[in-house]
Design a protein around this motif. Structure first.
Motif, mmCIF file in Angstrom:
data_model
loop_
_atom_site.group_PDB
_atom_site.id
_atom_site.type_symbol
_atom_site.label_atom_id
_atom_site.label_comp_id
_atom_site.label_asym_id
_atom_site.label_seq_id
_atom_site.Cartn_x
_atom_site.Cartn_y
_atom_site.Cartn_z
ATOM 1 N N PHE A 136 42.851 45.774 77.676
ATOM 2 C CA PHE A 136 44.100 45.187 78.105
ATOM 3 C C PHE A 136 43.912 43.682 78.205
ATOM 4 N N THR A 137 44.765 43.057 77.963
ATOM 5 C CA THR A 137 44.811 41.301 77.973
ATOM 6 C C THR A 137 45.135 41.056 79.497
ATOM 7 N N SER A 138 45.143 39.871 79.694
ATOM 8 C CA SER A 138 45.874 39.343 81.002
ATOM 9 C C SER A 138 47.344 39.557 80.908
ATOM 10 N N LEU A 139 47.959 39.379 79.827
ATOM 11 C CA LEU A 139 49.380 39.678 79.735
ATOM 12 C C LEU A 139 49.780 41.110 80.003
ATOM 13 N N HIS A 140 48.929 42.166 79.495
ATOM 14 C CA HIS A 140 49.071 43.383 79.719
ATOM 15 C C HIS A 140 49.209 43.734 81.229
ATOM 16 N N TYR A 141 48.171 43.197 82.074
ATOM 17 C CA TYR A 141 47.806 43.459 83.290
ATOM 18 C C TYR A 141 49.089 42.754 84.321
ATOM 19 N N ALA A 142 49.511 41.456 83.881
ATOM 20 C CA ALA A 142 50.527 40.962 84.474
ATOM 21 C C ALA A 142 51.894 41.629 84.150
ATOM 22 N N ALA A 143 52.168 42.285 83.287
ATOM 23 C CA ALA A 143 53.376 42.966 82.706
ATOM 24 C C ALA A 143 53.463 44.210 83.742
ATOM 25 N N LYS A 144 51.894 45.028 83.549
ATOM 26 C CA LYS A 144 51.962 45.910 84.299
ATOM 27 C C LYS A 144 52.171 46.003 86.063
ATOM 28 N N GLU A 145 52.055 44.625 86.383
ATOM 29 C CA GLU A 145 52.337 44.607 88.065
ATOM 30 C C GLU A 145 53.719 44.152 87.978
ATOM 31 N N GLY A 146 54.371 43.395 87.018
ATOM 32 C CA GLY A 146 55.678 43.111 87.102
ATOM 33 C C GLY A 146 55.732 41.668 87.445
ATOM 34 N N HIS A 147 54.668 40.845 87.298
ATOM 35 C CA HIS A 147 54.637 39.402 87.714
ATOM 36 C C HIS A 147 55.530 38.535 86.611
ATOM 37 N N VAL A 148 56.731 38.563 86.919
ATOM 38 C CA VAL A 148 57.596 37.790 85.697
ATOM 39 C C VAL A 148 56.999 36.159 85.562
ATOM 40 N N SER A 149 56.691 35.615 86.895
ATOM 41 C CA SER A 149 56.387 34.196 86.698
ATOM 42 C C SER A 149 54.955 34.095 85.980
ATOM 43 N N THR A 150 54.313 34.944 86.270
ATOM 44 C CA THR A 150 52.806 35.217 85.675
ATOM 45 C C THR A 150 52.833 35.318 84.166
ATOM 46 N N ILE A 151 53.745 36.036 83.808
ATOM 47 C CA ILE A 151 53.826 36.496 82.240
ATOM 48 C C ILE A 151 54.290 34.916 81.643
ATOM 49 N N LYS A 152 55.409 34.145 82.217
ATOM 50 C CA LYS A 152 55.660 32.879 81.591
ATOM 51 C C LYS A 152 54.454 31.981 81.494
ATOM 52 N N THR A 153 53.698 31.777 82.880
ATOM 53 C CA THR A 153 52.490 30.964 82.808
ATOM 54 C C THR A 153 51.536 31.478 81.563
ATOM 55 N N LEU A 154 51.464 32.814 81.529
ATOM 56 C CA LEU A 154 50.449 33.158 80.440
ATOM 57 C C LEU A 154 50.773 32.533 79.036
ATOM 58 N N LEU A 155 52.143 32.934 78.901
ATOM 59 C CA LEU A 155 52.568 32.479 77.792
ATOM 60 C C LEU A 155 52.588 31.058 77.369
ATOM 61 N N ASP A 156 52.771 30.204 78.570
ATOM 62 C CA ASP A 156 52.543 28.692 78.276
ATOM 63 C C ASP A 156 51.060 28.410 77.951
ATOM 64 N N LEU A 157 50.106 29.299 78.328
ATOM 65 C CA LEU A 157 48.964 29.336 78.297
ATOM 66 C C LEU A 157 48.328 29.608 76.894
#
Length: 364
Positions: free
Chosen positions: A281-302
């Motif tokens: 699992f990557t960080s994006l997998h984990y953020a999506a699994k938890e439903g953290h929308v804002s975190t998903i966007k931050t990860l994509l920016d990174l």
């Protein structure tokens, strides 16, 4: 026995009016009835109420004139000394010790009065107990000592004092192998962490039974300045994995700590697309699994890659669908629509069960 009269006596004891307590007892003939009377579901006695509310004059009256045992305990095995210590009433603590209260008596879960006092950051009470030979090395059923509790609460004066009177008190682990350094890092007690790093000999990257280090505790709870301190003063590793192979960059995605994500990726140059050991699992997998929308966007920016798959071929979109997180799935689809049309998208659709997330796919 007049239950209403006894209830009124409890109220008068809590209010702290000794004359009213005496008068009510005499008028209603409650001297004997109240001596060993336990009240309510907690099983508290009048001396528990007096100690909890800090009424030392009533405490003296109940012990000396009514004859209540100084060691009487309630349904949680709390003694009056536990009550006085936990509420920071030094005069009550001093009096109870003077009357022979056991300084290290145990309540339920093996908590001592010193442990209770450390939850209140009351240095005067802590000093009083230690000067009466309280043992700071005792541990409760979870393996926590009074020093663990003091480090959690974060009063630098208390932590320094405990280290002065018992220099080795820091050498303690809970039953899950968590040290006071773990505890203070998790709760963001930066001043305490600085003291521990200066005065104690903790090994860098000490791991608890789950493989978590103090640095991980700091970043996954959003304490970035404290994490910097651990890096600079303790040579902590920003990539130390737990027993499941989950690294700090994954942990902060799970908890949605976006400032910590930026810190790890931009300042420490941690690879945002690295996979955790196991399912990868990557960080994006984990953020999506938890439903953290804002975190998903931050990860994509990174620089997170939408299309990275785990060992089972699943993308972050699958994780959002499995967790039934409609907004997270919508965000991922909007940022990578091609996934909705290929085999991966079909698989993600099949994982969607709740109406709101099924509607997300139907709108594509």
């Amino acid at each position: 026995m007049d239950e209403d009269a006894l209830k009124k006596l409890v109220k008068l004891t809590q209010d702290g009016d000794l004359n009213s307590v005496k008068k009510h007892m005499q008028t209603c003939g409650l001297m004997d009835a109240s001596r060993d009377k336990h009240f309510g579901r907690s099983g508290d006695t009048l001396v528990h109420y007096a100690a909890r509310h800090g009424h030392v004059d009533i405490l003296k009256f109940l012990i000396k004139e009514v004859g209540t045992d100084v060691e009487v305990y309630n349904n949680d095995y709390k003694r009056p000394l536990h009550e006085a210590a936990s509420m920071g009433h030094r005069a009550c603590v001093s009096y109870l010790l003077q009357e022979g209260a056991q300084v290290d008596c145990l309540k339920k879960a093996d908590w001592t009065p010193l442990m209770m006092a450390c939850t209140r950051r009351n240095l005067h009470v802590i000093r009083e107990l230690l000067e009466h030979s309280a043992d700071p090395f005792l541990r409760n059923k979870d393996g926590w000592s009074a020093f663990h509790i003091a480090c959690r609460e974060g009063d630098p004066r208390v932590v320094r004092y405990l280290l002065e009177v018992a220099p080795d008190v820091w050498r303690s682990e809970s039953k899950t192998r968590r040290t006071p350094l773990h505890t203070s890092a998790m709760h963001g007690r930066e001043e305490v962490v600085a003291i521990l790093l200066e005065r104690c000999d903790y090994t860098p990257d000490d791991k608890d039974s789950c493989g978590v280090t103090p640095f991980v505790d700091a970043v996954r709870n959003g304490h970035v300045s404290l994490a910097r301190l651990l890096l600079e003063k303790h040579q902590a590793s920003p990539t130390a994995a737990d027993i499941l192979g989950v690294q700090p960059v994954h942990q902060v995605a799970i908890t949605g700590q976006e400032e910590a994500l930026r810190f790890l990726v931009r300042e420490l140059h941690v690879d945002v697309n690295q996979g955790a050991t196991g399912l990868q699992f990557t960080s994006l997998h984990y953020a999506a699994k938890e439903g953290h929308v804002s975190t998903i966007k931050t990860l994509l920016d990174l620089g997170a890659d939408l299309h990275v798959r785990d060992k089972k071929g699943r993308t972050a979109l699958h994780m959002a669908s499995m967790g039934q997180h409609a907004e997270a799935a919508r965000t991922l689809l909007q940022l990578g629509l091609e996934d909705s049309q290929d085999a991966s998208g079909t698989m993600a659709r099949q994982l969607a069960k709740k109406p709101d997330i099924m509607q997300v796919f139907n709108c594509i």
